[in-house]
Design a protein around this motif. Structure first.
Motif, short mmCIF file in Angstrom:
data_model
loop_
_atom_site.label_atom_id
_atom_site.label_comp_id
_atom_site.label_asym_id
_atom_site.label_seq_id
_atom_site.Cartn_x
_atom_site.Cartn_y
_atom_site.Cartn_z
N ILE A 190 2.13 -6.41 1.72
CA ILE A 190 1.77 -5.21 2.47
C ILE A 190 2.90 -4.20 2.30
N TYR A 191 2.59 -3.10 1.64
CA TYR A 191 3.59 -2.06 1.39
C TYR A 191 3.54 -1.03 2.53
N VAL A 192 4.68 -0.77 3.12
CA VAL A 192 4.77 0.21 4.20
C VAL A 192 5.48 1.44 3.66
N VAL A 193 4.79 2.58 3.65
CA VAL A 193 5.35 3.83 3.16
C VAL A 193 5.51 4.76 4.35
N GLU A 194 6.74 4.94 4.78
CA GLU A 194 7.02 5.67 6.02
C GLU A 194 8.41 6.30 5.90
N ASP A 195 8.49 7.61 6.12
CA ASP A 195 9.79 8.29 5.97
C ASP A 195 10.69 8.12 7.19
N ASP A 196 10.13 7.73 8.33
CA ASP A 196 10.95 7.50 9.52
C ASP A 196 11.54 6.09 9.44
#
Length: 207
Positions: free
Chosen positions: A6-12
């Protein structure tokens, strides 16, 4: 689906690390990226798994990431999460093929349900790719003459016309026809045509 990532793409950073920790606690394999561009550069886009992407990020937002994955023929399903969701964002996400759009703060069971849906989609997509790869291998084993015969037969040319066009004997064409159907593991030309059309629409595994 234990192989799935599961790839999590989040700038925070804090939000990303918290979600990664929660996913790991659920027994999931998870990997995080701080931007869509970093994800595209560093992730295996043909992997088994799915993507959880924030909508609003610098450089490339969640729906733009979904569009880029479509362009690259990746079968990684995307779950978009947003604290700024509106109807237009939701419509755009669905049009691009996102699994769903979850509005922050979402419930954990909502995310788990979305992940389950996404991984199921990915599983069946990989099954289709494997089947298509098998068909491509069978096609590669046909002789050049057999491929020419197959193309003409699928185009609707009768055996006699194929024989004349390729300067072959009628019995030779009939023999090739039977050999082609056997090699491609189908019972009829319409079934073969449907099989080939499906393969044309399915990306290769790149393996």
């Amino acid at each position: 689906m234990n192989e799935a990532t599961i790839y999590v793409v989040e700038d925070d950073d804090a939000g990303r690390e918290a979600l990664l920790a929660w996913l790991t606690a659920q027994g999931c394999r998870a990997q995080g990226f701080s931007s869509a561009l970093d994800f595209l550069a560093g992730a295996d886009l043909q992997a088994r798994g799915c993507v959880i992407s924030d909508f609003r990020m610098p450089g490339m937002n969640g729906t733009e990431l979904q569009a880029e994955l479509n362009e690259r023929q990746s079968v990684l399903p995307v779950i978009i999460v947003s604290g700024y969701a509106d109807v237009s964002v939701a419509v755009r996400a669905m049009q691009q093929g996102a699994v769903t759009l979850l509005e922050k703060p979402y419930q954990n069971d909502e995310l788990l349900a979305a992940i389950s849906d996404a991984l199921t989609r990915n599983f069946y997509a990989h099954q289709q790719i494997e089947k298509a790869d098998s068909v491509r291998r069978r096609l590669a084993e046909l002789s050049q003459t057999q491929r020419k015969v197959m193309q003409l037969l699928i185009a609707g040319r009768p055996n006699k016309a194929v024989a004349g066009h390729l300067n072959l004997g009628l019995r030779t064409v009939e023999r090739h026809r039977q050999q082609i159907l056997k090699a491609m593991q189908v019972d009829s030309l319409p079934e073969l045509a449907t099989l080939l059309a499906t393969v044309e629409q399915t990306p290769a595994s790149n393996c």
